[in-house]
Design a protein around this motif. Structure first.
Motif: not given
Ligand SMILES: [Zn+2]
Length: 192
Positions: A78, A80, A113, A115-116
């Protein structure tokens, strides 16, 4: 093959090289990030997401990264993660908040998101700037942003990370609208 390679596309390398050394205004930092997001999907080099790492107080640009999931075959690539990882490589540290470091800021065109979000405290940045909210990203693109903590802003703030939201929302949303209308694939895991 026992290494992971995530690279920026050629256009993004050229764009990074042509950025000014400093972008003092917060909205101008966001506008630069939004532009990378638009170019990324227009060039078909990843999803409509970009993230920039800046020195918070001066606006010195470290790097602007873009989403590279599909071209890299890496689900965690992603924007990020790409931007934070590149910044850490450029600055030669795994901790952007380590001793002697100035305060670094992550600027993203859509709310991180799940995860980020998790990657932000680990990165050492001291400031997060968000364009469009998670709800807007999901409704305009169909991407699943995952189970994010309901008090995510407060959780970051208690860890010494300021959160600034709703910067250039309309311009951020336009990219997601353009992407949603482009018919390009939405690559959620499990094809969800
Ligand atoms: Zn993400």
């Amino acid at each position: 093959m026992m290494n992971i390679e995530i690279t920026l596309p050629q256009w993004a390398i050229a764009e990074n090289n042509s950025l000014p050394e400093f972008i003092p205004e917060l909205e101008s930092r966001m506008r630069a990030v939004i532009r990378f997001a638009q170019l990324n999907f227009e060039h078909d080099t990843g999803g409509p997401f970009a993230a920039g790492v800046f020195e918070r107080d001066t606006g010195r640009v470290v790097v602007i990264g873009v989403n590279r999931v599909v071209p890299s075959n890496v689900s965690s690539a992603h924007a990020e993660i790409v931007a934070l990882s590149l910044a850490q490589q450029i600055l030669n540290t795994f901790d952007l908040g380590g001793p002697g470091m100035t305060d670094y800021q992550l600027v993203v065109n859509g709310r991180p998101c799940a995860m980020c979000y998790g990657s932000i405290p680990w990165s050492g940045v001291r400031s997060l700037v968000v364009g469009a909210s998670g709800e807007l990203v999901e409704s305009l693109t169909g991407f699943d942003e995952g189970p994010i903590h309901p008090n995510w802003q407060a959780e970051l703030q208690t860890r010494g990370i300021e959160v600034i939201e709703d910067v250039l929302v309309d311009e951020a949303c336009q990219v997601f609208r353009d992407f949603g209308e482009s018919g390009q694939p939405v690559y959620n895991g499990r094809s969800g």
